[in-house]
Write a protein that holds these residues in place. Sequence first.
Motif, mmCIF file in Angstrom:
data_model
loop_
_atom_site.group_PDB
_atom_site.id
_atom_site.type_symbol
_atom_site.label_atom_id
_atom_site.label_comp_id
_atom_site.label_asym_id
_atom_site.label_seq_id
_atom_site.Cartn_x
_atom_site.Cartn_y
_atom_site.Cartn_z
ATOM 1 N N LEU A 1 -38.302 10.502 -32.218
ATOM 2 C CA LEU A 1 -39.237 10.864 -31.158
ATOM 3 C C LEU A 1 -40.484 11.553 -31.696
ATOM 4 O O LEU A 1 -41.557 11.447 -31.096
ATOM 5 C CB LEU A 1 -38.545 11.778 -30.144
ATOM 6 C CG LEU A 1 -37.388 11.162 -29.360
ATOM 7 C CD1 LEU A 1 -36.793 12.188 -28.400
ATOM 8 C CD2 LEU A 1 -37.836 9.928 -28.594
ATOM 9 N N ASP B 1 -43.433 13.324 -29.734
ATOM 10 C CA ASP B 1 -43.228 12.942 -28.337
ATOM 11 C C ASP B 1 -42.048 13.667 -27.699
ATOM 12 O O ASP B 1 -41.758 13.453 -26.517
ATOM 13 C CB ASP B 1 -43.031 11.421 -28.219
ATOM 14 C CG ASP B 1 -44.326 10.668 -28.481
ATOM 15 O OD1 ASP B 1 -45.402 11.232 -28.195
ATOM 16 O OD2 ASP B 1 -44.266 9.529 -28.982
ATOM 17 N N LEU C 1 -41.335 14.226 -23.773
ATOM 18 C CA LEU C 1 -40.051 14.041 -23.103
ATOM 19 C C LEU C 1 -39.736 15.234 -22.209
ATOM 20 O O LEU C 1 -39.368 15.074 -21.036
ATOM 21 C CB LEU C 1 -38.935 13.853 -24.134
ATOM 22 C CG LEU C 1 -37.495 13.901 -23.591
ATOM 23 C CD1 LEU C 1 -37.256 12.764 -22.613
ATOM 24 C CD2 LEU C 1 -36.490 13.857 -24.744
ATOM 25 N N ASN D 1 -35.611 5.587 -21.214
ATOM 26 C CA ASN D 1 -36.218 4.617 -22.126
ATOM 27 C C ASN D 1 -37.465 5.242 -22.751
ATOM 28 O O ASN D 1 -38.285 5.840 -22.049
ATOM 29 C CB ASN D 1 -36.613 3.338 -21.386
ATOM 30 C CG ASN D 1 -35.419 2.481 -21.029
ATOM 31 O OD1 ASN D 1 -34.368 2.547 -21.667
ATOM 32 N ND2 ASN D 1 -35.552 1.689 -19.976
ATOM 33 N N TYR D 2 -37.588 5.063 -24.063
ATOM 34 C CA TYR D 2 -38.758 5.555 -24.794
ATOM 35 C C TYR D 2 -39.464 4.369 -25.418
ATOM 36 O O TYR D 2 -38.851 3.551 -26.117
ATOM 37 C CB TYR D 2 -38.318 6.545 -25.879
ATOM 38 C CG TYR D 2 -39.408 6.927 -26.851
ATOM 39 C CD1 TYR D 2 -40.544 7.612 -26.429
ATOM 40 C CD2 TYR D 2 -39.290 6.619 -28.214
ATOM 41 C CE1 TYR D 2 -41.538 7.971 -27.330
ATOM 42 C CE2 TYR D 2 -40.279 6.981 -29.118
ATOM 43 C CZ TYR D 2 -41.402 7.658 -28.674
ATOM 44 O OH TYR D 2 -42.383 8.009 -29.565
ATOM 45 N N THR E 1 -44.416 6.656 -24.255
ATOM 46 C CA THR E 1 -44.104 6.999 -22.864
ATOM 47 C C THR E 1 -42.612 6.886 -22.598
ATOM 48 O O THR E 1 -41.862 6.265 -23.362
ATOM 49 C CB THR E 1 -44.861 6.094 -21.876
ATOM 50 O OG1 THR E 1 -44.522 4.723 -22.139
ATOM 51 C CG2 THR E 1 -46.358 6.281 -22.025
ATOM 52 N N PHE E 2 -42.192 7.480 -21.474
ATOM 53 C CA PHE E 2 -40.784 7.491 -21.083
ATOM 54 C C PHE E 2 -40.637 6.995 -19.647
ATOM 55 O O PHE E 2 -41.543 7.160 -18.830
ATOM 56 C CB PHE E 2 -40.208 8.906 -21.165
ATOM 57 C CG PHE E 2 -40.168 9.501 -22.536
ATOM 58 C CD1 PHE E 2 -39.034 9.396 -23.313
ATOM 59 C CD2 PHE E 2 -41.283 10.153 -23.061
ATOM 60 C CE1 PHE E 2 -38.988 9.932 -24.604
ATOM 61 C CE2 PHE E 2 -41.260 10.707 -24.332
ATOM 62 C CZ PHE E 2 -40.109 10.586 -25.104
#
Length: 274
Positions: A205, A208, A212, A262-263, A269-270
Amino acid sequence: MDKFKNLITQHKKASLLALFAIIVFTGFSITSAINVAHRRAVDSPTQGDEAIEDVENNEQAIEVELTDSQMKLIKEYDDKTKKLIETMSSSIWSSNGGKNTLRFYDSYYVENIDGVEEKHPYAIARIDYGTNGSDTEIDTIVFETDTGSHIVTYALSIAEDGNSIGGSTLSSSSMFYSKNSLYECIDPVKNITVKGLNSEMTELLGSDIETLTKELSSWCAVNYPTATEATWDKAVIIDYDEGVLSTNFMLNTESPVPLAVNYYFSDGTFTFNR
């Protein structure tokens, strides 16, 4: 994008397909941008009060069909009725350990039961104001909705000086999905705690992780306002063709709720799904 390329290098068997995916992402960047905007609008509102405000603005734009009788009642509202509606609309109401939520607007309310939302137009026909004689205001409200007439009890804790000091509740034997359910006024947690991430997930990640936490907090503020923690289940599926990491978290509501996340490597983005 650099992160996605590094992942491709570590998984050579999928490299050709992944490179093809990159070409597709690049060639359709405009379409991707539109899709990202759509995902953010639907699944990931902005944080805290802005998250609730965005949902309100989106839903207020939806046309609500009111009967002539309801429109007449609304035109006859006095200041006390308008103030009560403003109070009910200013918060999210929650029941069943945070799994069910209720949101009020000027002329309709939205009830969310296990992830399924139902919208009902309403008008208030009468309010009988009262107290229990000591520390609680108890008002009886008659609602006219698309499912008939319903009596709702609004209770608010008060102090001797008349200022509110405690929580408030809404209850009805017929108006809401769960009969005789009690909805409590909930102040959403603005920053949910993400727990259980290991070093590999943290590396995947990268920066990010902050995104999240921010977007998950905003999503929970509207959908599960009683949740304060999201614990990772330590399982990941990566689709290198699509550039998507899929995983799950558990929300610490009274009855724990699994949440699919979902990433998207391409834009960081999520999306969130119950």
